[in-house]
Design a protein around this motif. Structure first.
Motif, PDB file in Angstrom:
ATOM      1  N   LEU A  32      -3.383   5.697  -8.369  1.00  0.00           N
ATOM      2  CA  LEU A  32      -3.029   4.399  -7.801  1.00  0.00           C
ATOM      3  C   LEU A  32      -4.134   3.826  -6.922  1.00  0.00           C
ATOM      4  O   LEU A  32      -3.994   2.734  -6.382  1.00  0.00           O
ATOM      5  N   VAL A  33      -5.232   4.533  -6.778  1.00  0.00           N
ATOM      6  CA  VAL A  33      -6.353   4.160  -5.908  1.00  0.00           C
ATOM      7  C   VAL A  33      -5.850   3.957  -4.481  1.00  0.00           C
ATOM      8  O   VAL A  33      -6.182   2.996  -3.801  1.00  0.00           O
ATOM      9  N   GLY A  34      -5.009   4.887  -4.049  1.00  0.00           N
ATOM     10  CA  GLY A  34      -4.425   4.809  -2.716  1.00  0.00           C
ATOM     11  C   GLY A  34      -3.127   4.023  -2.708  1.00  0.00           C
ATOM     12  O   GLY A  34      -2.795   3.323  -3.666  1.00  0.00           O
ATOM     13  N   MET A  35      -2.408   4.158  -1.599  1.00  0.00           N
ATOM     14  CA  MET A  35      -1.126   3.465  -1.446  1.00  0.00           C
ATOM     15  C   MET A  35      -1.090   2.766  -0.097  1.00  0.00           C
ATOM     16  O   MET A  35      -1.473   3.341   0.931  1.00  0.00           O
ATOM     17  N   GLN A  36      -0.636   1.515  -0.104  1.00  0.00           N
ATOM     18  CA  GLN A  36      -0.468   0.774   1.137  1.00  0.00           C
ATOM     19  C   GLN A  36       0.426   1.577   2.069  1.00  0.00           C
ATOM     20  O   GLN A  36       1.493   2.043   1.677  1.00  0.00           O
ATOM     21  N   ALA A  37      -0.012   1.752   3.344  1.00  0.00           N
ATOM     22  CA  ALA A  37       0.696   2.682   4.221  1.00  0.00           C
ATOM     23  C   ALA A  37       0.789   2.192   5.658  1.00  0.00           C
ATOM     24  O   ALA A  37       0.908   3.007   6.573  1.00  0.00           O
ATOM     25  N   GLN A  38       0.762   0.874   5.878  1.00  0.00           N
ATOM     26  CA  GLN A  38       0.874   0.418   7.255  1.00  0.00           C
ATOM     27  C   GLN A  38       2.249   0.749   7.834  1.00  0.00           C
ATOM     28  O   GLN A  38       2.387   0.923   9.042  1.00  0.00           O
ATOM     29  N   GLU A  39       3.265   0.836   6.984  1.00  0.00           N
ATOM     30  CA  GLU A  39       4.552   1.389   7.395  1.00  0.00           C
ATOM     31  C   GLU A  39       4.543   2.861   6.996  1.00  0.00           C
ATOM     32  O   GLU A  39       4.537   3.180   5.805  1.00  0.00           O
ATOM     33  N   ARG A  75      -8.693  -4.344   1.991  1.00  0.00           N
ATOM     34  CA  ARG A  75      -8.295  -5.475   2.832  1.00  0.00           C
ATOM     35  C   ARG A  75      -8.272  -5.116   4.312  1.00  0.00           C
ATOM     36  O   ARG A  75      -7.641  -5.798   5.110  1.00  0.00           O
ATOM     37  N   ALA A  76      -8.894  -4.005   4.696  1.00  0.00           N
ATOM     38  CA  ALA A  76      -8.925  -3.521   6.080  1.00  0.00           C
ATOM     39  C   ALA A  76      -7.538  -3.125   6.569  1.00  0.00           C
ATOM     40  O   ALA A  76      -7.295  -3.079   7.774  1.00  0.00           O
ATOM     41  N   THR A  77      -6.619  -2.836   5.644  1.00  0.00           N
ATOM     42  CA  THR A  77      -5.289  -2.368   6.010  1.00  0.00           C
ATOM     43  C   THR A  77      -5.189  -0.865   5.774  1.00  0.00           C
ATOM     44  O   THR A  77      -5.983  -0.283   5.039  1.00  0.00           O
ATOM     45  N   ILE A  78      -4.192  -0.243   6.402  1.00  0.00           N
ATOM     46  CA  ILE A  78      -4.050   1.206   6.319  1.00  0.00           C
ATOM     47  C   ILE A  78      -3.576   1.599   4.924  1.00  0.00           C
ATOM     48  O   ILE A  78      -2.554   1.109   4.435  1.00  0.00           O
ATOM     49  N   HIS A  79      -4.339   2.479   4.304  1.00  0.00           N
ATOM     50  CA  HIS A  79      -3.990   3.023   2.989  1.00  0.00           C
ATOM     51  C   HIS A  79      -3.957   4.540   3.054  1.00  0.00           C
ATOM     52  O   HIS A  79      -4.661   5.161   3.855  1.00  0.00           O
TER      53      HIS A  79
END
Length: 350
Positions: A32-39, A75-79
């Motif tokens: 998945l090339v990482g997963m969005q993880a800000q939550e 996008r400079a967000t936590i992954h």
């Protein structure tokens, strides 16, 4: 030419959402090339929807052991990425992260400060011990007392390769976001910038896609002249837009059945494209559920509601369900309650 439903089914297949996969947790996160993880809990629900027999401990133990890490990347967000993949992904995004800082609200209050000097001092402080952003900012303010401490702390986490340490991101545990140098936590950072490989991996997990899709997902710019030189398959959608794809990328039959899926806040499928209509209608996007970070329900492959856990599972649907769809939502909702360890019942409302 590929239809909207064709794009939908291709995305769901590549995102492991047409059928749960037997991939291991590290292999799925890499695919998945990482997963969005800000939550912090979001990747757990995202992997539960994608992997067969997934348990929270199968990811939580990897996070606790440092084999999977949380870091500012796309996008400079936590992954969430594997430690090995951080070395592949972060070098491609390093310059973008610096550019994002120059356009952030924190940069304005640091006018005149040499970024390289700030990076050196931030690295020295993080070498002493991992720190929260407020702690890091206070320590930096001792060197630059005339500058805003909060902005100083944020600046270092944009400009220096860093990761967030456990227990942050471990299922059933909580903790502040504590930052460490990626080089010290992981042993090294990547140095080889493989942009072509990065783009191909995106397409394998999200394609077919336009140049704008790749740019929005990654945060990178100026890719218009990059993709045509990668030997990619080229398709067009129903509006005539040009889409790129890896030659071996599967394109399932548009009529392939798509099961009900409960997706977490900011799931990959909702943030992977400039044009999100392959998974959410323009009408539903305008509800603010993507930007607002609401957990979503997929029915027949498209967003048709939101959900939350609270003394059971509350599901709000946007359009009426058939009897068969309602039964599927109830059944998958019961499985979600069991996974989350939450009692109560599934409640569906319009």
């Amino acid at each position: 030419m590929i239809t909207l439903r064709g794009l939908n089914r291709a995305l769901l297949h590549r995102q492991l959402l047409l059928e749960r996969s037997d991939l291991t947790v590290p292999d799925a996160v890499d695919h998945l090339v990482g997963m969005q993880a800000q939550e912090p809990p979001a990747p757990y629900y995202g992997l539960w929807s994608r992997l067969r027999d997934f348990t929270p401990d199968s990811l939580g133990e990897l996070v606790a052991d440092g084999k999977v890490v949380r870091a500012p990347l796309q996008r400079a967000t936590i992954h969430l990425v594997t430690a090995a993949d951080h070395a592949r992904v972060e070098p491609v995004l390093r310059a973008m992260l610096r550019r994002r800082f120059t356009s952030s609200p924190f940069r304005a209050v640091l006018a005149g400060l040499d970024p390289d000097e700030l990076v050196r001092e931030g690295a020295r402080l993080l070498a002493e011990r991992p720190r929260t952003r407020p702690d890091l900012g206070r320590a930096l303010a001792e060197r630059w007392p005339e500058l805003d401490a909060e902005s100083l702390g944020h600046a270092v986490t944009y400009l220096l390769p860093v990761v967030q340490l456990p227990p942050r991101g471990v299922w059933g545990r909580s903790g502040q976001a504590v930052w460490a140098q990626a080089a010290r936590w992981l042993g090294a950072v990547g140095e080889h910038e493989d942009l072509a490989g990065f783009v191909r991996r995106y397409l394998a997990a999200f394609g077919p896609a336009t140049v704008k899709d790749v740019q929005l997902w990654s945060g990178l710019t100026r890719l218009k002249d990059v993709l045509p030189g990668l030997g990619l398959r080229v398709l067009t959608d129903e509006t005539g837009r040009e889409l790129y794809d890896v030659p071996e990328g599967p394109l399932p039959d548009p009529d392939t059945p798509a099961p009900v899926r409960f997706l977490p806040e900011f799931d990959n499928v909702l943030l992977g494209h400039d044009d999100r209509t392959r998974v959410i209608s323009t009408e539903d996007y305008r509800r603010g559920i993507v930007i607002g970070g609401k957990a979503t329900l997929l029915v027949d492959g498209f967003v048709n509601g939101v959900w939350k856990l609270a003394q059971g599972l509350d599901v709000q649907v946007f359009r009426p369900l058939t009897d068969a769809q309602r039964a599927d939502v109830l059944a998958e909702g019961e499985r979600l309650l069991a996974f989350a360890g939450v009692g109560g019942e599934v409640r569906i409302a319009a």
